[in-house]
Design a protein around this motif. Sequence first.
Motif, PDB file in Angstrom:
ATOM      1  N   LEU A  53      26.788  85.443  46.790  1.00  0.00           N
ATOM      2  CA  LEU A  53      27.711  85.204  46.967  1.00  0.00           C
ATOM      3  C   LEU A  53      27.495  85.275  48.791  1.00  0.00           C
ATOM      4  N   ILE A  54      28.337  86.564  49.139  1.00  0.00           N
ATOM      5  CA  ILE A  54      28.274  86.678  50.729  1.00  0.00           C
ATOM      6  C   ILE A  54      27.509  87.061  51.072  1.00  0.00           C
ATOM      7  N   ILE A  55      26.205  87.391  50.745  1.00  0.00           N
ATOM      8  CA  ILE A  55      24.985  87.283  51.830  1.00  0.00           C
ATOM      9  C   ILE A  55      24.265  85.770  51.793  1.00  0.00           C
ATOM     10  N   TRP A  56      24.046  85.119  50.781  1.00  0.00           N
ATOM     11  CA  TRP A  56      23.301  83.843  51.124  1.00  0.00           C
ATOM     12  C   TRP A  56      23.938  82.628  51.207  1.00  0.00           C
ATOM     13  N   GLU A  57      25.596  82.937  50.651  1.00  0.00           N
ATOM     14  CA  GLU A  57      26.494  81.782  51.108  1.00  0.00           C
ATOM     15  C   GLU A  57      27.388  81.548  52.359  1.00  0.00           C
ATOM     16  N   TRP A  58      27.353  82.907  52.297  1.00  0.00           N
ATOM     17  CA  TRP A  58      27.662  82.958  54.129  1.00  0.00           C
ATOM     18  C   TRP A  58      27.192  82.905  55.030  1.00  0.00           C
ATOM     19  N   ARG A  59      26.815  85.134  54.794  1.00  0.00           N
ATOM     20  CA  ARG A  59      25.956  85.293  56.034  1.00  0.00           C
ATOM     21  C   ARG A  59      24.912  84.427  56.915  1.00  0.00           C
ATOM     22  N   LEU A  60      24.351  84.290  55.346  1.00  0.00           N
ATOM     23  CA  LEU A  60      22.280  83.807  56.348  1.00  0.00           C
ATOM     24  C   LEU A  60      23.030  82.389  56.963  1.00  0.00           C
ATOM     25  N   PRO A  61      23.872  81.335  56.754  1.00  0.00           N
ATOM     26  CA  PRO A  61      23.994  80.268  56.598  1.00  0.00           C
ATOM     27  C   PRO A  61      24.438  80.600  58.067  1.00  0.00           C
ATOM     28  N   ARG A  62      25.293  81.059  58.285  1.00  0.00           N
ATOM     29  CA  ARG A  62      25.962  81.832  59.758  1.00  0.00           C
ATOM     30  C   ARG A  62      25.257  81.980  60.594  1.00  0.00           C
ATOM     31  N   VAL A  63      23.715  82.752  60.224  1.00  0.00           N
ATOM     32  CA  VAL A  63      22.807  83.767  61.522  1.00  0.00           C
ATOM     33  C   VAL A  63      21.793  82.530  61.633  1.00  0.00           C
ATOM     34  N   ILE A  64      21.489  82.124  59.988  1.00  0.00           N
ATOM     35  CA  ILE A  64      20.406  81.011  60.852  1.00  0.00           C
ATOM     36  C   ILE A  64      21.057  80.052  61.407  1.00  0.00           C
ATOM     37  N   MET A  65      22.419  79.153  62.053  1.00  0.00           N
ATOM     38  CA  MET A  65      23.377  78.485  62.230  1.00  0.00           C
ATOM     39  C   MET A  65      22.961  79.268  64.017  1.00  0.00           C
ATOM     40  N   VAL A  66      23.520  80.289  63.836  1.00  0.00           N
ATOM     41  CA  VAL A  66      23.453  80.746  65.139  1.00  0.00           C
ATOM     42  C   VAL A  66      21.889  80.239  65.949  1.00  0.00           C
ATOM     43  N   ALA A  67      21.366  80.785  65.299  1.00  0.00           N
ATOM     44  CA  ALA A  67      19.804  81.246  65.859  1.00  0.00           C
ATOM     45  C   ALA A  67      19.904  79.632  66.395  1.00  0.00           C
ATOM     46  N   LEU A  68      19.603  78.847  65.670  1.00  0.00           N
ATOM     47  CA  LEU A  68      19.403  77.752  65.956  1.00  0.00           C
ATOM     48  C   LEU A  68      19.699  76.963  67.648  1.00  0.00           C
ATOM     49  N   VAL A  69      21.262  77.634  67.450  1.00  0.00           N
ATOM     50  CA  VAL A  69      22.082  76.984  68.210  1.00  0.00           C
ATOM     51  C   VAL A  69      21.891  77.930  69.743  1.00  0.00           C
ATOM     52  N   GLY A  70      21.406  78.924  69.838  1.00  0.00           N
ATOM     53  CA  GLY A  70      20.954  79.738  70.905  1.00  0.00           C
ATOM     54  C   GLY A  70      19.296  79.298  70.998  1.00  0.00           C
ATOM     55  N   GLY A  71      18.179  79.109  70.751  1.00  0.00           N
ATOM     56  CA  GLY A  71      17.068  78.274  70.324  1.00  0.00           C
ATOM     57  C   GLY A  71      17.118  77.591  71.608  1.00  0.00           C
ATOM     58  N   GLY A  72      18.111  76.202  70.007  1.00  0.00           N
ATOM     59  CA  GLY A  72      18.411  74.698  71.786  1.00  0.00           C
ATOM     60  C   GLY A  72      19.360  74.739  72.871  1.00  0.00           C
ATOM     61  N   LEU A  73      20.404  76.038  72.814  1.00  0.00           N
ATOM     62  CA  LEU A  73      20.956  75.410  74.189  1.00  0.00           C
ATOM     63  C   LEU A  73      20.237  76.087  75.176  1.00  0.00           C
ATOM     64  N   ALA A  74      19.470  77.130  75.022  1.00  0.00           N
ATOM     65  CA  ALA A  74      17.957  77.731  75.336  1.00  0.00           C
ATOM     66  C   ALA A  74      17.312  76.418  76.305  1.00  0.00           C
ATOM     67  N   LEU A  75      15.844  76.146  74.570  1.00  0.00           N
ATOM     68  CA  LEU A  75      15.559  75.008  75.171  1.00  0.00           C
ATOM     69  C   LEU A  75      16.266  73.852  76.205  1.00  0.00           C
ATOM     70  N   SER A  76      16.935  73.473  76.306  1.00  0.00           N
ATOM     71  CA  SER A  76      17.792  72.528  76.878  1.00  0.00           C
ATOM     72  C   SER A  76      18.249  73.186  78.509  1.00  0.00           C
ATOM     73  N   GLY A  77      18.704  74.668  78.909  1.00  0.00           N
ATOM     74  CA  GLY A  77      18.664  74.875  80.041  1.00  0.00           C
ATOM     75  C   GLY A  77      17.637  74.602  80.745  1.00  0.00           C
ATOM     76  N   VAL A  78      17.137  75.160  80.116  1.00  0.00           N
ATOM     77  CA  VAL A  78      14.452  74.982  80.850  1.00  0.00           C
ATOM     78  C   VAL A  78      14.231  73.588  81.159  1.00  0.00           C
ATOM     79  N   ILE A  79      14.574  72.651  80.092  1.00  0.00           N
ATOM     80  CA  ILE A  79      14.871  71.465  80.412  1.00  0.00           C
ATOM     81  C   ILE A  79      15.888  70.821  81.878  1.00  0.00           C
ATOM     82  N   MET A  80      16.442  71.025  81.831  1.00  0.00           N
ATOM     83  CA  MET A  80      17.930  71.086  82.666  1.00  0.00           C
ATOM     84  C   MET A  80      17.118  71.373  83.455  1.00  0.00           C
ATOM     85  N   GLN A  81      17.203  72.376  84.219  1.00  0.00           N
ATOM     86  CA  GLN A  81      16.864  73.922  84.968  1.00  0.00           C
ATOM     87  C   GLN A  81      16.040  72.690  85.819  1.00  0.00           C
ATOM     88  N   ALA A  82      14.673  72.769  85.603  1.00  0.00           N
ATOM     89  CA  ALA A  82      13.172  71.689  85.556  1.00  0.00           C
ATOM     90  C   ALA A  82      13.603  70.861  85.543  1.00  0.00           C
TER      91      ALA A  82
END
Length: 336
Positions: A53-82
Amino acid sequence: MNRAPYGVTLGLALGFLVLAMLAGAFWGTADLPWDARISALLRLPDAQPNLQLIIWEWRLPRVIMVALVGGGLALSGVIMQALLRNPLAEPYLLGLSSGASAAATAAIVWLPATFVASFGLDLLAFLGAMLAFILTLGLAFQPGRGMDKLVLILAGVAISLFFSSVSAFFIHLADPQVTREALSFLMGSAAGARWADLPPLAIALPLGLLATWLCATMLDAVLLGDERAVALGVPLPVLRLALLSLAALLTGLSVAGAGIVGFVGLIVPHMARLLVGAPHKKLIPLAVVLGMIVLVVVDLLCRIVLAPEELPLSVLLALFAAPPFVFILRRVRRGF
């Protein structure tokens, strides 16, 4: 400057991302035996249900969420700066973070908790971000002349100030016990992320990455200046509106997923440029992967530095981003 082959650099970044995500799943505020962690992650027959429960329902969704957020913000930054030809441009420049924070703060302070829980704070924050984006575009667009970059930036600053004032006003009037949740959102946190929260950003990020990568040659042309880009056949007004809308969508979904997370969209694109140079065909994928790595690692540190207490994402991000930001400012003085 001698650089490693692009394939090697991207491969190493992807490998480090996998290791960082595994570390995010293994480590946290709960101290678990190593064999128990591996069994729970692999869902072996002898795995303890509470550890799964701790790993699959608490940690993994959180890790994947922050990874997606980091990728989304980085891509947005590339677009804005260009598109804005501004090395200090970042995803929140269009007032998206302020609009999302105002909507989330208003929902937390004024709306019934049952309504917010059923409707979703992340959806309300996303709607606030989109409202701010629409207002910014409306102020920057001039009939017959299209969209002016300088006016767009100034409009974003004005909208940001307005919604930031609204958020501060709501927090000032709210009960102190209520403001804690609002402040947690404003300082960034992916705590409580669920599997059901992942699909919007998990779908938008790969599609946005592909769309931006296909426009990489046009983004290279935009860096030469608007007149040269148009002379090379770039449909600049359409490109600018489409990619700015994409950046706004990714930023809005990122804010909805993890609150206000600063510096990623500003710093990470420059980190990628140092490794592979300015061509967007190489820059875009690497920036997304680096954004994922940065936020996964920072989120892990936020969980373990003061365990069992957690730090907001913005605290450690600000500490780690200060030296690179000074370096970027020195590069800006020499030209972008």
